[in-house]
Structure formats: C-alpha cells, structure tokens
Write an enzyme that holds these catalytic residues in place. Structure first.
Site, PDB file in Angstrom:
ATOM      1  N   HIS A 119       0.853  -1.187   0.000  1.00 10.59           N
ATOM      2  CA  HIS A 119       0.000   0.000   0.000  1.00 10.59           C
ATOM      3  C   HIS A 119       0.897   1.247   0.000  1.00 10.59           C
ATOM      4  O   HIS A 119       1.860   1.309   0.770  1.00 10.59           O
ATOM      5  CB  HIS A 119      -0.903  -0.012   1.232  1.00 10.59           C
ATOM      6  N   ASP A 160      -6.920  -3.315   3.733  1.00 14.03           N
ATOM      7  CA  ASP A 160      -5.759  -2.648   4.353  1.00 14.03           C
ATOM      8  C   ASP A 160      -5.689  -2.790   5.873  1.00 14.03           C
ATOM      9  O   ASP A 160      -5.159  -1.910   6.560  1.00 14.03           O
ATOM     10  CB  ASP A 160      -5.767  -1.138   4.006  1.00 14.03           C
TER      11      ASP A 160
HETATM   12  C1  GAR Z   1       1.241   0.857  -6.230  1.00 16.26           C
HETATM   13  O1  GAR Z   1       1.643   2.143  -5.823  1.00 16.26           O
HETATM   14  C2  GAR Z   1       0.557   0.156  -5.084  1.00 16.26           C
HETATM   15  O2  GAR Z   1       1.105   0.427  -3.834  1.00 16.26           O
HETATM   16  C3  GAR Z   1      -0.828   0.703  -5.188  1.00 16.26           C
HETATM   17  O3  GAR Z   1      -1.112   0.728  -6.573  1.00 16.26           O
HETATM   18  C4  GAR Z   1       0.115   0.961  -7.265  1.00 16.26           C
HETATM   19  C5  GAR Z   1       0.245  -0.109  -8.344  1.00 16.26           C
HETATM   20  O4  GAR Z   1       1.325   0.184  -9.180  1.00 16.26           O
HETATM   21  N1  GAR Z   1      -1.774  -0.092  -4.462  1.00 16.26           N
HETATM   22  C6  GAR Z   1      -2.808   0.433  -3.820  1.00 16.26           C
HETATM   23  O5  GAR Z   1      -3.075   1.626  -3.838  1.00 16.26           O
HETATM   24  C7  GAR Z   1      -3.655  -0.591  -3.059  1.00 16.26           C
HETATM   25  N2  GAR Z   1      -4.593   0.062  -2.186  1.00 16.26           N
HETATM   26  P1  GAR Z   1       1.887  -0.927 -10.163  1.00 16.26           P
HETATM   27  O6  GAR Z   1       0.694  -1.514 -10.928  1.00 16.26           O
HETATM   28  O7  GAR Z   1       2.813  -0.174 -11.081  1.00 16.26           O
HETATM   29  O8  GAR Z   1       2.582  -1.959  -9.336  1.00 16.26           O
END
Ligand code: GAR
Length: 210
Positions: A119, A160
């Site tokens: 997260h 979360d």
């Molecule tokens: C990441 O920043 C992750 O932490 C977030 O989505 C992004 C995905 O990036 N997750 C959340 O916000 C979950 N609540 P990615 O597809 O490039 O890995």
C-alpha cells in the site's frame, strides 16, 4: 516456514494479483529471476483485461488469468473457480500488487497468513476502500503531512487492515505533486516488496505478534 525443494533451495509458488501497470509485479519477477526472492511467480491474475501487467507476465512466460465475476452465473461460482485455478497452479503464496478488488473470503481463508499487499502510504492512515493509487497521494498532500511511505502487510477480509510486516518512510516535499510523491513511494515499493515477501516465505515472521 516454506519447505525446501528437492534441490535443497527454497522456492515457493507465488500468484500475483494486479489491476494496472504492474511495476511492482515486474520488480517481483526480476527479484525471482535474480534469486533475491526465493519463489517463482507461476500465475498473474488481473480483474482488467487491459492491465499492462498482463503483458509483463506474458513477456516473462508466466500464465495469466483475467478474473471477472460478471462472467459467472453466481458469485459463489466465481469465487470457487478462482480458488480452483490457484490450486491447479499449486500456488502457496499470494502477492497483491496494485489489485484494486477485495479478495474473496474463500481465498483469504485458504491462504491464511500467506497473502501480502503493498500500500502506498503509512497504514493505518490513508487506507480502506477507495484509497488506492493517486487518491492516496492526493489525500496525503491535502493533509499537510510531512511524510508518507510504503506499507507491506498481511491480508485479511477487510481492506488494508491485516498485520503490518514492514513500513518505509519517505519525505513529503513542499513542491510535491501526487505524481512526484507517487514516484518517490514507488521507488521504495520496488525495493522492498520482494525482500519482505522473501522473509515471509523463509518463515521470519512466524510466531511474532503485533
Ligand atoms: C502501487 O503504488 C501500489 O502500492 C498501489 O497501486 C500501485 C500499483 O502500481 N496499491 C494500492 O493503492 C492498493 N490500495 P503498479 O501496478 O505499477 O505496481
């Protein structure tokens, strides 16, 4: 603790769930191939057919599955099929990497203590339904907080809320935009997710409580 394989080395079978670009998935694939992560990514699951992370999986020769509940006659049938696919691939650990849906209860129960999420903020702040991606960074900037970061945690039935395994802090700078803050946080995500998942696989979090 995960058992050693026949060669005497640790290698857990991991499924990664994504909804988007999959840069964390890529970091996990790279860590697996370099040996930093003692596990093999055997399946990548997305709720969105167009998620670029699926392309990354295909390039890495990893099986993919698009899980859309609407395709099924009932929610129960959908959840049962998801669990069956995880079992077919002999999955032992699940890593959520930008997956924006709640995992079904049957999967959470079957993989108790073996599901991680990453997260982009310091939970319990800025967590919960609707708190993902740029929404998180916008909320942090609006709050005036001087720091944000990354939380890697175990997954339970509530968004979360599972046990936090590791947090990394990053500064919030006066001229930050959601994009610049996201980039600083993402850099730490890529650095830490594989390491913490590896520690979980190695049993380093066993018998520890909050
Ligand atoms: C990441 O920043 C992750 O932490 C977030 O989505 C992004 C995905 O990036 N997750 C959340 O916000 C979950 N609540 P990615 O597809 O490039 O890995």
């Amino acid at each position: 603790m995960h058992k050693e394989n026949m060669n005497g080395s640790l290698s857990a079978r991991i499924a990664v769930f994504i909804s988007g670009g999959g840069s964390n998935l890529q970091a996990l694939i790279d860590a697996s191939r370099s040996g930093l992560l003692h596990g093999e990514i055997v399946l990548v699951i997305s709720n969105l057919r167009k998620a670029y992370g699926l392309e990354r999986a295909r390039k890495g020769d990893i099986d993919t599955f698009v899980f859309k509940k609407k395709k099924y006659e009932s929610l129960e049938a959908a959840d049962a099929d998801l669990l069956a696919r995880l079992k077919q691939h002999k999955v032992e650990y699940i890593a959520l990497a930008g997956y924006l849906k709640l995992l079904p209860d049957n999967v959470v129960k079957a993989f108790h203590g073996k599901i991680t999420n990453i997260h982009p903020a310091l939970l319990p702040k800025y967590g919960g339904k609707g708190m993902f991606g740029h929404h998180v960074h916008e909320a942090v900037l609006a709050s005036g907080d001087k720091e944000s970061g990354v939380s890697i945690h175990l997954v339970d039935e509530i968004y979360d809320s599972g046990r936090i395994l590791h947090q990394v802090k990053v500064p919030v700078l006066p001229d930050d935009t959601p994009d610049s803050l996201a980039a600083r946080v993402l850099e730490q995500e890529h650095k830490w997710y594989a390491r913490i998942l590896d520690k979980l696989i190695r049993g380093e979090y066993e018998n520890q409580h909050d």
